[in-house]
Motif scaffolding. Structure first.
Motif, PDB file in Angstrom:
ATOM      1  N   PRO A   1       3.201  42.373  -2.982  1.00  0.00           N
ATOM      2  CA  PRO A   1       3.556  41.251  -2.101  1.00  0.00           C
ATOM      3  C   PRO A   1       3.074  41.447  -0.668  1.00  0.00           C
ATOM      4  CG  PRO A   1       5.404  41.806  -3.523  1.00  0.00           C
ATOM      5  CD  PRO A   1       4.388  42.886  -3.704  1.00  0.00           C
ATOM      6  N   ALA A   2       3.129  42.687  -0.166  1.00  0.00           N
ATOM      7  CA  ALA A   2       2.652  42.944   1.191  1.00  0.00           C
ATOM      8  C   ALA A   2       1.155  42.685   1.289  1.00  0.00           C
ATOM      9  CB  ALA A   2       2.966  44.379   1.605  1.00  0.00           C
TER      10      ALA A   2
ATOM     11  N   ARG B   1       0.667  38.935   1.478  1.00  0.00           N
ATOM     12  CA  ARG B   1       1.079  38.442   2.802  1.00  0.00           C
ATOM     13  C   ARG B   1       0.016  38.736   3.854  1.00  0.00           C
ATOM     14  NH1 ARG B   1       6.119  40.676   1.279  1.00  0.00           N
ATOM     15  NH2 ARG B   1       5.770  42.486   2.653  1.00  0.00           N
ATOM     16  N   GLU B   2      -0.594  39.910   3.783  1.00  0.00           N
ATOM     17  CA  GLU B   2      -1.640  40.259   4.740  1.00  0.00           C
ATOM     18  C   GLU B   2      -2.858  39.347   4.578  1.00  0.00           C
ATOM     19  OE1 GLU B   2      -2.097  43.151   7.387  1.00  0.00           O
ATOM     20  OE2 GLU B   2      -0.379  41.807   7.326  1.00  0.00           O
TER      21      GLU B   2
ATOM     22  N   ALA C   1      -2.784  36.289   3.557  1.00  0.00           N
ATOM     23  CA  ALA C   1      -2.391  34.996   4.122  1.00  0.00           C
ATOM     24  C   ALA C   1      -2.392  35.043   5.648  1.00  0.00           C
ATOM     25  CB  ALA C   1      -1.015  34.599   3.597  1.00  0.00           C
ATOM     26  N   ARG C   2      -1.996  36.166   6.218  1.00  0.00           N
ATOM     27  CA  ARG C   2      -1.922  36.282   7.669  1.00  0.00           C
ATOM     28  C   ARG C   2      -3.289  36.132   8.318  1.00  0.00           C
ATOM     29  NH1 ARG C   2      -2.868  40.118  11.388  1.00  0.00           N
ATOM     30  NH2 ARG C   2      -3.352  41.715   9.821  1.00  0.00           N
TER      31      ARG C   2
ATOM     32  N   GLU D   1       4.360  34.548  -5.913  1.00  0.00           N
ATOM     33  CA  GLU D   1       3.960  35.463  -4.830  1.00  0.00           C
ATOM     34  C   GLU D   1       3.117  34.735  -3.789  1.00  0.00           C
ATOM     35  OE1 GLU D   1       5.135  38.281  -4.268  1.00  0.00           O
ATOM     36  OE2 GLU D   1       6.056  38.798  -6.183  1.00  0.00           O
TER      37      GLU D   1
ATOM     38  N   ALA E   1       4.261  34.089   0.229  1.00  0.00           N
ATOM     39  CA  ALA E   1       3.414  34.438   1.369  1.00  0.00           C
ATOM     40  C   ALA E   1       3.209  33.250   2.299  1.00  0.00           C
ATOM     41  CB  ALA E   1       2.067  34.963   0.882  1.00  0.00           C
ATOM     42  N   GLY E   2       3.855  32.111   1.998  1.00  0.00           N
ATOM     43  CA  GLY E   2       3.783  30.949   2.870  1.00  0.00           C
ATOM     44  C   GLY E   2       2.634  30.019   2.586  1.00  0.00           C
TER      45      GLY E   2
ATOM     46  N   LYS F   1      -3.376  27.788   3.432  1.00  0.00           N
ATOM     47  CA  LYS F   1      -2.477  28.108   4.536  1.00  0.00           C
ATOM     48  C   LYS F   1      -2.192  26.857   5.366  1.00  0.00           C
ATOM     49  CE  LYS F   1      -1.895  31.352   8.381  1.00  0.00           C
ATOM     50  NZ  LYS F   1      -2.455  32.544   9.063  1.00  0.00           N
TER      51      LYS F   1
END
Length: 582
Positions: free
Chosen positions: A430-431, A434-435, A437-438, A497, A501-502, A582
């Protein structure tokens, strides 16, 4: 058995007079290695190094030098790091002060391996180098993964064919051009052909051979090494103490140590024997392609990397498998990557980030589509292999060693961030998502490609079935919880997932990947080199070499049963392609 051809030496056959250093430099021209000096057991030693991947250490024969491997090094460094020293008193290495001491020479080799090899090495010893290598392995073999003895001395007392012994003694006493060629008429199966193959390189080779043989300060060490290692027999009980996998590669027409010596050693110790046709005691020079082929097959079958000893999520684990992965997996995954990139609507000029890029299965197709590609991976070896591929295709790809759990990029830096069979392996998957997506821009895309339902994966079904031939109770990796390669195999888990992550406008599509294999050996290598977790699972079973051979044999039967008229078997597996905005 054919007899070695002989040629008469005449002045017309001799090449132009060449200075020793010039000859040496010509031998090194275009040889893809770096040269440096290393202090080993107090002996200043000249060492050639090149390539990336698991290490090969190459020890040459008597009166030779490391550059004698010039016909095989360019091929070996495609998949391995090669370390080739001049033996003490040979080439550019210093002579040993005083009497040659066996323990000091073994310490020299141990320090060489310790200082140049970051992981266990394949030690290849030829003739005298083979005798040294065998004694080192018998004494414990620290730092070794596998031992390869090529026409090695020491398996029996040195009793060459009379014509070989006479030529050797004559050259040692009077190292003239004529005596050099008379000796090489016995060292080579077909000296005429060898000279033709080498062209002017033969003149350089011969000139440096003669210079080293005529250099008086080196002779005591050269003679001492033969007296301590080359002439006496290593006790069979000592050879029996060698614990690492050991392989023999022999020229069929060897007059120094005949093939029947290798056959007896193979039968006594269970060491596989590869015979090189149309070669005498130096197949690496006479038949380099056949030598490399035998070496690769031997290492693949009997000296596989002990990847189960390395934690599977570490940089070292991925460095370890990188050359094999690049050789077996990368090309097979590019068609899938191209399809996924089209679904993600990658366009020329977009800035694309490949996370856990391996050696370029996703990054290369993205660059071919005209994207500005940045590729990151925790393995510098993988990145070097990717750059090698990019150069061949005249593609510009920026690479950085980086942990995908914590990308070192500003937020909103990329149009698309993708990962093919990469982030799915992250311990904290998951991290990783998320990265990704960031770092994509608003309206940008995250692309994640993963394996689908493991119950529908042909290569896994084949592997489990083959392993059951030696471990009937084996049911494959546990599915509760699923192993990392399958933690995103459920399309709904992948969707969840991406949402967590948005990301928005998520779609997860399942497609089928088809991979062709012509043999069980090809399939075995493809699986073993796919990721370090495979070897971890097999390592827990403690399969012996014999059991692994059985597994390969069963895999081959399974593949052959499924081959079509082209001789290829097509195995399929479901793949999830997850895309979010995103």
């Amino acid at each position: 058995m054919n007899k070695a051809r002989r040629v008469e030496t005449t002045k017309e056959q001799s090449g132009p007079v060449i200075g020793a250093e010039e000859a040496r430099l010509r031998l090194l021209t275009d040889l893809p290695v770096a040269e440096r000096r290393v202090q080993l057991a107090g002996i200043s030693t000249n060492v050639f190094e090149g390539g990336i991947g698991p290490p090969f250490v190459l020890l040459h024969g008597p009166g030779e030098y490391a550059a004698k491997w010039f016909r095989v090094i360019p091929e070996l460094i495609k998949t391995h790091r090669v370390i080739a020293p001049d033996l003490p008193g040979h080439g550019k290495s210093n002579a040993i002060d005083g009497t040659v001491d066996t323990d000091r020479v073994l310490a020299w080799l141990g320090e060489l391996i310790e200082q140049t090899c970051q992981s266990p090495a394949v030690l290849v010893g030829q003739v005298l180098g083979g005798a040294i290598a065998a004694r080192y392995a018998a004494a414990g073999g620290a730092g070794l993964r596998c031992l390869v003895l090529s026409d090695a001395l020491g398996l029996t007392p040195f009793q060459p064919a009379p014509e070989f012994g006479e030529a050797l003694m004559t050259f040692a006493t009077e190292p003239s051009e004529e005596n050099h060629d008379r000796l090489w008429q016995r060292c080579a199966f077909d000296l005429d052909r060898l000279r033709t193959d080498l062209g002017t390189t033969w003149d350089n080779f011969k000139a440096y051979n003669l210079d080293r043989a005529r250099t008086a300060p080196l002779k005591p060490t050269q003679h001492g090494l033969m007296e301590q290692f080359g002439i006496p027999e290593i006790a069979p009980d000592d050879l029996a103490r060698i614990e690492v996998p050991t392989v023999l590669i022999w020229g069929r027409h060897d007059l120094a140590t005949s093939l029947n010596v290798a056959e007896r050693a193979s039968a006594r110790h269970g060491w596989p024997l590869y015979v090189i046709e149309d070669a005498a005691d130096d197949p690496a020079i006479e038949q380099p392609a056949a030598f490399v082929e035998a070496l690769r097959e031997a290492i693949s079958r009997y000296g596989e990397p002990a990847a189960s000893d390395i934690p599977p999520h570490t940089r070292e684990a991925w460095d370890h498998i990188a050359p094999g992965y690049d050789r077996t997996n990368t090309e097979t995954q590019m068609q899938l990557a191209g399809e996924a990139l089209l679904r993600a609507e990658l366009q020329s000029g977009m800035r694309f980030l490949d996370v856990a890029c391996g050696s370029g299965a996703l990054a290369i197709p993205a660059a071919r589509l005209g994207a500005e590609v940045v590729a990151v991976d925790q393995s510098p070896v993988m990145l070097q292999l990717l750059q090698d591929r990019a150069r061949k295709d005249a593609l510009a790809i920026d690479t950085s060693v980086m942990d995908g759990h914590a990308l070192q990029f500003e937020a909103e830096s990329f149009d698309i961030a993708g990962s093919q069979f990469g982030v799915m392996l992250f311990p904290d998957m998951p991290a990783g998502i998320r990265e990704m997506a960031r770092v994509v821009k608003p309206g940008g895309t995250v692309l994640v490609i993963t394996y689908g339902d493991p119950h529908e994966v042909d290569f896994l079904r084949f592997l489990v079935g083959a392993v059951q031939s030696v471990r009937p109770g084996f049911e494959g990796p546990s599915v509760a919880p699923p192993p990392l390669p399958f933690q995103l195999s459920d399309p709904e888990r992948l969707r969840a997932e991406l949402e967590a992550a948005g990301l928005k406008k998520i779609r997860v599509e399942t497609t089928t990947e088809r991979t062709a294999f012509s043999s069980g050996e090809e399939l075995w290598n493809w699986i073993i080199w796919s990721n370090p977790i495979v070897e971890e699972v097999l390592g827990e079973l403690g399969l012996t070499k014999s059991e692994r051979d059985t597994v390969r044999g069963v895999l081959d039967e399974m593949v052959q049963e499924q081959t079509d008229d082209s001789g290829r078997a097509y195995l399929t597996n479901p793949v999830n392609i997850g895309i979010g905005k995103k």
